[in-house]
Design an enzyme around this catalytic site. Structure first.
Site, PDB file in Angstrom:
ATOM      1  N   ASN A   7       0.760  -1.285   0.063  1.00 53.09           N
ATOM      2  CA  ASN A   7      -0.010   0.006  -0.144  1.00 53.09           C
ATOM      3  C   ASN A   7       0.765   1.339   0.124  1.00 53.09           C
ATOM      4  OD1 ASN A   7       0.692  -0.702   2.576  1.00 53.09           O
ATOM      5  ND2 ASN A   7      -1.542  -1.206   3.118  1.00 53.09           N
ATOM      6  N   ILE A  67       2.930  -9.748   1.821  1.00 56.28           N
ATOM      7  CA  ILE A  67       2.519 -11.018   2.724  1.00 56.28           C
ATOM      8  C   ILE A  67       1.396 -10.523   3.725  1.00 56.28           C
ATOM      9  CG2 ILE A  67       4.719 -12.033   2.359  1.00 56.28           C
ATOM     10  CD1 ILE A  67       5.468 -11.211   5.311  1.00 56.28           C
ATOM     11  N   ASP A  68       1.325  -9.307   3.830  1.00 57.05           N
ATOM     12  CA  ASP A  68       0.436  -8.997   4.998  1.00 57.05           C
ATOM     13  C   ASP A  68      -0.957  -9.169   4.509  1.00 57.05           C
ATOM     14  OD1 ASP A  68       2.231  -8.173   6.721  1.00 57.05           O
ATOM     15  OD2 ASP A  68       2.274  -6.116   6.268  1.00 57.05           O
ATOM     16  N   MET A 117       4.448 -12.223  11.392  1.00 53.48           N
ATOM     17  CA  MET A 117       4.663 -10.961  10.938  1.00 53.48           C
ATOM     18  C   MET A 117       3.108 -10.554  10.630  1.00 53.48           C
ATOM     19  SD  MET A 117       7.528 -10.632   8.173  1.00 53.48           S
ATOM     20  CE  MET A 117       9.536 -10.281   8.668  1.00 53.48           C
ATOM     21  N   LEU A 140      12.172 -15.734   7.855  1.00 51.40           N
ATOM     22  CA  LEU A 140      12.097 -17.168   7.239  1.00 51.40           C
ATOM     23  C   LEU A 140      10.780 -17.034   6.555  1.00 51.40           C
ATOM     24  CD1 LEU A 140      13.438 -19.624   9.606  1.00 51.40           C
ATOM     25  CD2 LEU A 140      14.524 -18.462   7.954  1.00 51.40           C
ATOM     26  N   ARG A 150       8.936 -15.056   5.104  1.00 48.48           N
ATOM     27  CA  ARG A 150       8.819 -14.330   3.495  1.00 48.48           C
ATOM     28  C   ARG A 150      10.026 -14.563   2.608  1.00 48.48           C
ATOM     29  NH1 ARG A 150      10.406  -8.092   4.836  1.00 48.48           N
ATOM     30  NH2 ARG A 150      12.583  -8.258   4.308  1.00 48.48           N
TER      31      ARG A 150
END
Lengths: 406, 406
Positions: B108, B137-138, B180, B296, B298
């Site tokens: 974003n 990844i979020d 995360m 790790l 990601r």
């Protein structure tokens, strides 16, 4: 000669292939007509003194094959390290259940339990065959070329550093990855197998086989960072000062000790955090990141070496064959007989029990912060087939226009 | 209308499939006869202001396919978040190099950079097409069903918890895994997909969408531990108190902030260590272990969803098609049109830029510490084919003999 009942159990830290050995024992034992029952003890030796047995004779071969491919100890494990009294209690239960062979899948502590049991059984004229089936991600069993479980964990570490190196190249800074291994650096050294090009990380590898000083560490990191603008470091959790004191315990006020009197090294991110803080504060590098691979490196579902699977299965099978045919106790050891080919031998329990193998000097570079081609040659075939491989763009720079006009 | 030169760059945290999108852009652009040159900027927008370009027209298709399958940002990335002045400098360089289309692969923040560039280019009457290619990844992009990169990271988290659960069942205790995710809990919630049987962990999941209190956390852990004799917990690094303060920053004296003013949450094991210390000291449970999955999750080489690969490739291809044909700027979004089927849409940059999508209430259980079947249904197809599956031994207990005689 063998009795109709055998027992198998799993001790110590789980691995990705420890259930291969379990399946090897059960499926091979079923081929012997004299074996009436294959029992499994739940949670290792503790399951014996608690009489917590499952009857593996009633398990399907199909499910055993599926369990074999599942990481972690399917029977459950234990950190108990039996003393003489504990061992005598084990023998009492084994006698009560008329167990003729006991197969213990574990590391050097487990082999030491078997050594005591073997001696006590002989003293008491108790006909019991004690066979040690190796497993340890630390790879520290004396007399064994390598131990099942290590190759898969090494593969995880190599893949992790291969990816961490690319991540670090993408967003440059210092990356510190802490790997398991109290006295032996094999698993940490596996990080080097994640390297492909000369400038790839890990650029520095710190092993428990060498004395660690924070001053040298900082100087090493500084030199790499100045040369490449980034630095990837692999650190064993077992690094220690000249007196042998773990660096971790120098930093923490309260330490936890296990049943063997060892300081707890895993399950905390303290070492990585401390090293990162040192780098940030002393070297004034802004982007410093630390990861502690922790339990992922031994338990991650879906990272396994097929060579490790095959060998773990075979040590289980060979254990049964030795128990039935060799007529003596011992530890089933992988022997390297070619490049790459292995066979198995039954070592005396005394050779292995309670001893720790560390990395040979020939495996460690003169700098002390890298490994040699000899180690690379030793480890590569163990990692198995289908290792992922990273590729990068070629450099085809475009001429600058602002520089040309400015 | 399109010019003869296009530019592609990668921003923010790398993912396992971000290079699929890069390859999608380059290979698709080459199909357009009007495209003379495909440039890549090294390290995102910073590479633009530094005029650090590579000519991807000179790269082989074969190597692009290999790079596509390599995790992490092949062009390099950046955490720079350009302000207006920085954006004007970007525009100057793009004009100098006669770039007609700019493709920025990022989250974003990257889409917000494109929003500013798009506005400024229009103001200056500069013919520039700005296309945002999603990656994070979020999974927190508004208007996107999900974002490339998230499925592969989710797969890593699910596989990790699947294995950690088995490890914890083997050696019982409390295990805390920190995942995360600053504001959105999608990645942490993926831990639930590692569960198979009712008693499997993670037994508790803490998301940033819910307020965290240490008292409730300890009560939850205690209840599970008393019921099962063990407890596996998934915790988002972004958990916070009622005031929105991250639990991590409540515990540490010095915090690091990034260019966006955010407190650094990753790259330290502090949160896991703190939570473990609380459990040990308050609940008097001895075996408590914490892992921080860190980089790790990601960057791990060799854990990727094939669905994610395919979609990441397609958003890159679609971006080029939209740039050439749609005649407007925008963000290429995955839309779910079936179970499981997707198509793509070009959203207005305003829809996405700088906004954060969090988990819908329908995805979170009433307890606040688990996910719903709706989330399971949402995530499962994204994880791709060949998910590893764990199996266990059936319970066939053996009758105790000591109890019978004693």
């Amino acid at each position: 000669m063998h009795s109709g009942k055998i027992l198998v159990a799993q001790g110590g830290g789980p691995t990705a292939v420890i259930n291969q050995s379990l399946a090897g024992v059960v499926l091979e034992a079923r081929r012997f007509s004299g074996v009436e029952r294959v029992y499994g003890a739940r949670h290792g030796v503790r399951g014996i003194v608690n009489e917590d047995f499952v009857d593996l004779t009633q398990e399907t071969s199909h499910n055993l094959e599926l369990v074999a491919n599942t990481p972690s100890s399917a029977l459950g494990s234990t950190r108990d390290k039996p003393d003489l009294k504990y061992c005598q209690e084990i023998l009492e239960v084994l006698r009560l259940h008329q167990i003729g062979q006991f197969f213990y899948i574990g590391g050097n502590d487990s082999s030491d339990t078997l050594r005591i049991l073997s001696l006590e059984a002989a003293k008491a004229n108790h006909p019991l065959r004690c066979i040690h089936i190796p497993k340890t991600i630390d790879n520290d069993l004396v007399g064994h070329d390598h131990s099942p479980g290590f190759p898969s964990a090494a593969r995880f570490v190599a893949q992790a550093f291969s990816g961490a190196n690319l991540d670090n190249a993408s967003l440059p800074g210092v990356y510190v990855g802490v790997v398991m291994g109290r006295h032996a650096g094999f698993l940490t050294a596996a990080a080097a197998l994640g390297r492909k090009s000369a400038e790839d990380g890990p650029h520095l590898i710190y092993l428990p086989e060498r004395t660690f000083t924070i001053e040298q560490f900082l100087a090493d990191v500084k030199a790499v960072y100045e040369r490449l603008g980034r630095c990837v470091v692999a650190v064993s959790e077992g690094i220690h000062d000249a007196a042998g004191t773990p660096i971790t315990s120098l930093l923490t006020t309260t330490v936890e000790r296990d049943a063997h009197g060892n300081v707890q090294l895993s399950g905390t991110g303290a070492l990585a955090d401390l090293l990162c803080e040192e780098i940030k504060s002393k070297l004034k590098i802004k982007r410093v990141r630390g990861d502690t691979f922790g339990y992922l490196q031994r338990s991650f579902m879906g990272c396994v070496s097929d060579v490790d699977q095959r060998e773990a299965r075979e040590v289980g099978e060979k254990a049964v064959q030795y128990a039935m045919q060799a007529g003596r106790d011992g530890s089933v050891a992988i022997q390297r007989i070619g490049d790459y080919a292995t066979d198995y031998a039954l070592l005396e329990l005394d050779t292995v029990a309670g001893k720790t193998q560390i990395m040979a000097d020939a495996f460690i570079s003169a700098s002390g912060t890298d490994i040699t081609d000899a180690f690379r040659h030793y480890l590569r075939p163990l990692l198995g087939s289908g290792m992922p491989d990273g590729f990068r763009l070629r450099a085809n720079p475009v001429a600058k226009l602002r520089d040309a006009t400015g």
